[in-house]
Design a protein around this motif. Sequence first.
Motif, PDB file in Angstrom:
ATOM      1  N   GLU A 173       0.840  -1.202   0.000  1.00 55.07           N
ATOM      2  CA  GLU A 173       0.000   0.000   0.000  1.00 55.07           C
ATOM      3  C   GLU A 173       0.869   1.244   0.000  1.00 55.07           C
ATOM      4  N   LEU A 174       2.027   1.122   0.658  1.00 52.97           N
ATOM      5  CA  LEU A 174       2.897   2.289   0.811  1.00 52.97           C
ATOM      6  C   LEU A 174       4.281   1.971   0.229  1.00 52.97           C
ATOM      7  N   VAL A 175       4.775   2.869  -0.607  1.00 54.61           N
ATOM      8  CA  VAL A 175       6.115   2.680  -1.162  1.00 54.61           C
ATOM      9  C   VAL A 175       6.979   3.868  -0.768  1.00 54.61           C
ATOM     10  N   ILE A 176       8.134   3.569  -0.166  1.00 53.67           N
ATOM     11  CA  ILE A 176       9.065   4.641   0.182  1.00 53.67           C
ATOM     12  C   ILE A 176      10.159   4.660  -0.877  1.00 53.67           C
ATOM     13  N   ALA A 177      10.212   5.751  -1.617  1.00 51.87           N
ATOM     14  CA  ALA A 177      11.215   5.861  -2.683  1.00 51.87           C
ATOM     15  C   ALA A 177      12.302   6.801  -2.207  1.00 51.87           C
ATOM     16  N   ASP A 178      13.472   6.249  -1.900  1.00 56.32           N
ATOM     17  CA  ASP A 178      14.570   7.057  -1.365  1.00 56.32           C
ATOM     18  C   ASP A 178      15.489   7.480  -2.503  1.00 56.32           C
ATOM     19  N   GLU A 179      15.373   8.733  -2.904  1.00 59.01           N
ATOM     20  CA  GLU A 179      16.190   9.256  -4.006  1.00 59.01           C
ATOM     21  C   GLU A 179      16.118   8.322  -5.215  1.00 59.01           C
ATOM     22  N   ALA A 180      14.906   7.884  -5.530  1.00 62.90           N
ATOM     23  CA  ALA A 180      14.769   6.817  -6.523  1.00 62.90           C
ATOM     24  C   ALA A 180      15.176   7.256  -7.925  1.00 62.90           C
ATOM     25  N   VAL A 181      15.195   8.554  -8.204  1.00 63.97           N
ATOM     26  CA  VAL A 181      15.562   8.969  -9.565  1.00 63.97           C
ATOM     27  C   VAL A 181      16.832   9.808  -9.590  1.00 63.97           C
ATOM     28  N   SER A 182      17.456  10.014  -8.440  1.00 66.14           N
ATOM     29  CA  SER A 182      18.596  10.947  -8.399  1.00 66.14           C
ATOM     30  C   SER A 182      19.789  10.467  -9.195  1.00 66.14           C
ATOM     31  N   ALA A 183      19.973   9.151  -9.239  1.00 67.55           N
ATOM     32  CA  ALA A 183      21.177   8.647  -9.903  1.00 67.55           C
ATOM     33  C   ALA A 183      20.974   8.505 -11.409  1.00 67.55           C
ATOM     34  N   LEU A 184      19.806   8.864 -11.893  1.00 60.95           N
ATOM     35  CA  LEU A 184      19.503   8.603 -13.303  1.00 60.95           C
ATOM     36  C   LEU A 184      19.728   9.835 -14.167  1.00 60.95           C
ATOM     37  N   ASP A 185      20.003   9.595 -15.417  1.00 55.79           N
ATOM     38  CA  ASP A 185      20.161  10.679 -16.374  1.00 55.79           C
ATOM     39  C   ASP A 185      18.826  11.368 -16.616  1.00 55.79           C
ATOM     40  N   VAL A 186      18.923  12.616 -17.097  1.00 56.22           N
ATOM     41  CA  VAL A 186      17.711  13.414 -17.277  1.00 56.22           C
ATOM     42  C   VAL A 186      16.625  12.656 -18.047  1.00 56.22           C
ATOM     43  N   SER A 187      16.997  12.056 -19.164  1.00 56.57           N
ATOM     44  CA  SER A 187      15.951  11.456 -19.988  1.00 56.57           C
ATOM     45  C   SER A 187      15.379  10.208 -19.341  1.00 56.57           C
ATOM     46  N   ILE A 188      16.206   9.457 -18.633  1.00 56.74           N
ATOM     47  CA  ILE A 188      15.741   8.248 -17.955  1.00 56.74           C
ATOM     48  C   ILE A 188      14.915   8.632 -16.725  1.00 56.74           C
ATOM     49  N   GLN A 189      15.318   9.726 -16.099  1.00 56.00           N
ATOM     50  CA  GLN A 189      14.599  10.211 -14.931  1.00 56.00           C
ATOM     51  C   GLN A 189      13.142  10.501 -15.281  1.00 56.00           C
ATOM     52  N   ALA A 190      12.925  11.127 -16.411  1.00 57.46           N
ATOM     53  CA  ALA A 190      11.554  11.445 -16.815  1.00 57.46           C
ATOM     54  C   ALA A 190      10.747  10.168 -17.025  1.00 57.46           C
TER      55      ALA A 190
END
Lengths: 327, 381, 327, 350
Positions: C180-197
Amino acid sequence: MLGFLYRRILYMIPTVFLVSVVTFLIIQLPPGDYLDTLAAELSDQGGLDEATAQALRDQYGLGKPFYVQYYKWITGIIFDWNFGISFEKNVPVNDLIWDRLGWTFGISVLTLLFIWIVALPIGIYSAVRKYSFGDYAATLFGFIGLAVPNFLLALVMMYVAFKYFGQSVGGLVSPQYIGEPWTWDKFVDLLKHIWMPIVVVGTSGAAALIRIMRANLLDELYRPYVVTARAKGMSEFQLLMRYPVRVALNPFVSTIGWILPTLVSGEIIVAVVMNLPTTGPLLLRALLVQDMYLAGSLILIVSLLTVLGTLISDLLLAWIDPRIRYQ
Amino acid sequence: MSLADTQPEAAKQADVAVPELLGPWSLMWRKFRRHRVAYVSLWLVGFIYALALFGDFFAPERLDDTNRRGIFAPPQGIHFFVENEDGSSEFQLHAKARKVQVNQSTMRRSYVDVPGKIIPLGFFVEGYDYKLLWLIPSNTHFFGPKDPDDVVYFLGADRLGRDILSRIIIGTKISMSIGLVGVAISLVIGVSLGGLSGYYGGWVDNVIQRLIEFLRSIPTIPLWMGLAAAIPLGWPPLRTYFVVTIIVSMIGWTSLAREVRGKFLSLRSEDFIVAARLDGLSDWEVIRKHMIPSFSSHIIASLTLAVPMMILAETSLSFLGIGLQPPIVSWGTLLKEAQNIRTIIEAPWLLLAPGTMIVVAVLALNFLGDGLRDAADPHAH
Amino acid sequence: MSDPILKVRNLDKHFPIGGGFFGKPTDIVRAVDNVSFDVERGETFGIVGESGSGKTTLGRCIMRVLSPTNGDMTLHRKGKDSLDLVTADRARLTESWQDMRMVFQDPQSSLNPRLRVLEIVGQCLRKSEGLSGKALSDRVGGLLEEVGLRKEFLMRYPNAFSGGQRQRLGIARALATKPELVIADEAVSALDVSIQAQTLNLLQDLQEQFALTYIFIAHDLAVVEHICDRIAVMYLGEIVELSTTQDLFRAPKHPYTRALLSAVPIPDPRARHKAKRRLPVGDGGVPDKGCRFAPRCPHATELCRNETPKAKPMAGADVLCHYAGEI
Amino acid sequence: MPQIHMPTDMSIAPPEGSPLVEIRGLKTHFFTDDGVVKAVEGVDLDIFANRTLCILGESGCGKSIMARSILRIIDAPGKITAGSITYHGREGGSVDLARARPGSKELRDIRGSDIAMIFQEPMSSLGPITKIGKQIVETLHLHRNLSKAEARELAIEMLAKVGIPKPAERFEAYPFELSGGMRQRAMIAMALSCQPRLLIADEPTTALDVTTQAQILDLIAELQDELKMGVMLITHDLGVVAEVAEDVAVMYMGQIVEKGDVYSIFENPQHPYTQALLASIPRMGMTRQRRLPAIQGMVPHPLARPSGCAFRTRCNHVIAGKCDAQTPPLVSRDGSEVACFLHDEGAKHV
């Protein structure tokens, strides 16, 4: 820095205590005690008279529990500088060991210097010119140096020296100088002899250190700070010496801690083979005839010296690496 | 699929994106294979252990057979061709037959060839009876004189005229197994103490670390000498063997424990370990499924590097006369025969033959361990 | 209307630092200090802060990877009893870890390189539902497709994926137990701009599809604004401002929030000449008393330096500042 | 959003004078065991004094390698295989850095003195066990004839200039004693100690917090104004580019796909990659979008470089038979230069 020093010395105390307990435990291991040995020896001459036996019993606490004997032994050492007597030779241990310990320690320190002088430049060269002919040669030397046991190397070198150079082998000075006062000629003669144990004992250590230096330096060579130094316009040699080599020296210095025990160990075994006037033959003999106070004193003092060596290496390390000092 | 529209290319390119599809173990094997010296060493180590296992099969002579006509006999060469009487030569493996001559004035022995007399040699020849792998009775030997009554000293003989080659081959069993048994003991102590230290941390870690530091600060040889000298001479060989093994393994476990501890510490904070716990795995399952596989390759490498150290330790102790004692035959007890310089000068093979064997075995194990370590380390140079 | 899935009250997490074998800890770091908030069912709750603000520690306390020093946390699950996360034993925690999952920052280190995708994504199903064999591979295959990967990747190792794909694997694993609850810890910080989107879109799609609640921990304010409904701003272990995204970005009330927002570079060259608020440099230390932000705050007064502020509720937001609403 | 600035702020004057550094046809390749990685594959670029050029690109696009090629500090197995890097010196002479002998005096005199560089990780980029002050003094001694005392004074002055409090004390500090922001300042002090004409900054703020990043960017801008030096800033952050750049070059798989002044890049991007990149980032303070228009797919593996235009595998406007056959050249269009066949004569405008 001072705080670091205090902390280190504080840590040393339990270690030294443990070393002494273990040493005493070891020399207590064989069955029987000194009195039994002595009684057996004296039985031909009419046996041991009861008064002498009792005096000895009191002095060393023989027949008492382990901790009483240990207490007598260690307090004797600490307060009276009395390491007991050598049963075999029937003289105080003090009379036997100091000269030999001096030689052991002297040879170990000289060997350490030899190792550094050999390993440092070769290790650096090996890392900087990775996969060059020289690197392969150093690697091969490293592996072989680690694979040949000290005593084997000693025997081979003695064989070669005798067979092809006709050199007298064994001992630290030629027979004619033994017991003579020190003269210039005796000193020169000493130099002619002492290089061989140093090379023999040092080979495996040098081999190990070359490998360590190479690996450490390779770790550092491609760090960003090396690129920074290059981008500043430093020459390759200059930047190599000022940055990566300095950082790679760290583990190098810390090796004193572990290399000293192995050097002392190696020296002992080589001394037996080469018949050197150091602790090795004395210790071996003492152990074989179960001359317990002599053996115990030697193991204790040699161990203490190594603990001290570890302390020195820690301090050196803190001195060259601010990161450790400021922890 | 709601996401299909944003992802058509990603799916298509997946195979192109990273060409490397091998699993971690195959990658490691491939990397190991590239280290040619290590790969050769693997075979060499395998061969040496085969020698240990099938010692009697490889040894041409019985271990304890003394021979008064072979005292300090120098090594004999193997020759390939014999000249027939008509001058033609014919392929026949053989050694030259020899006889002893004693110089009356110096009382020195020398061995001279008997002209025209040869000892034919062959593979799978008949020899003394033994049990292969302690089970199968046999008298076939890998290589040796065709006539069981002939003796050829390929690597010379000792002061009782015993064949050095056979003794080295039989000694392999003790020397190489001491390494293995010692390593097994180190493994158990090292991994459990290191694991405890790394997993629990805190005071447990502190106590174990101090203990290790303490053990490492004692010079090994005096310590061993003390311990080994305490072994009563009257003990049966097997018991002596195990005690010596235990003494020798005392060096190995401290470094292993440190390594395991370091790995545990670094892995403990690794995200995939946290993730595994969050997946509901118990502590033991996390250790078994995730931690141990992650450092097993390193452990194997360090173990391989520890084996030669123990072999050397045993050799040193036995050489000094406080380790294994004759009649146990190990490389160390063989070298004990070559303890004084006069013997060496008279019969250098007593030193060189077992010495070379030790050096080769230790070298091969070191190269093997080095190759394994490089293969296990993703950041190796 | 309020239907919180997670209630956190007065949560503290302190780490002792220093101290050796004998010594007591020399200091404690209050990495999370007196933090309270509710997470509403179905929302995306953002936690932002700079490095050292305690946001990651907070996330790990909620997951109970770390044990909090003080405070209460309750997880309210749909159709099940609510769970006190602070006092829960291992069995109850294991249960909570099915309803509350985590996506890690570094997709490289959160996937065991020695296991295949099937095992990585499926191990929680093996444990929680006892699945194995075909049933397991079907389920995991389905999960892979849900996150935009192909079924065929089941038998691959993580090294065969790019960074973006690995993060998808991490998300697939998080979704496996139908949380029910997902904790995303900096889940997109390590990704490149295009992958982040792409990854942000995926997270949003999944939220809609499975009615997920997110706690989204990040340092990138633009990302947080894009994905979050409400945001807590952390500074040195405390939540200094908690409000809806719109309010926070339109009208930040805490001086730190303002400074933070004004420091974010805006990808529009025409905005570059706008007046910027620059904060004096902090030393990372926490003052002994008073407001933690006072040493860097342009508006700090004697009151700020001496008295610890309390959270002020104002217009849907909580602000930890003596002068909230006045400056 | 209403703008109250003068129109002069809205556009950027074209560069004056001749460039400091002219890069032509630069190719830097890495000869790895698995194949040749073409990290930089034909780059043309001019860098001018007193201007900030931002190189924008995602990780692995070759921006960092390109910058390092200028100073010739690429680690093996990397090599410049083609092209020239002409540096026009202070006294009017010029040097082709691409062809200078590695480690030559000529090259070393330019490094640190004429062209200086700062790096992403200030912690690992400073010698770990050498005092900050010593590292700066060392640079000064390399390029200037100064006494010890003078060098020390100058170094302290530099530390003060980059905003390090108590510079005389910090002179004696080790890198691990400073915070990330302070370390980067020390790094800048070191780079600028010899007053270089060009500063190359490789992701100087990526490892730093936002508030620290803002300060470092301000600092670089101030010092640039003061020293009139050229700045080449490498970043993947569009926000940073918008904040500091005058000129922008966008890189993709080792090539420049578009370059122009910052306004034309942000307001009138021509290349599909630039357009997609700009669209795909979440922006603060904008109306919230439900979904971000993400670029599809991923950057191809460096060893599996697509034929023709490298971006075609992710492009929405692929022209079959053209984009996969030829590499589009960089052509001028609307004040910027772009490498895309869509801008050929006759092609439909996007």
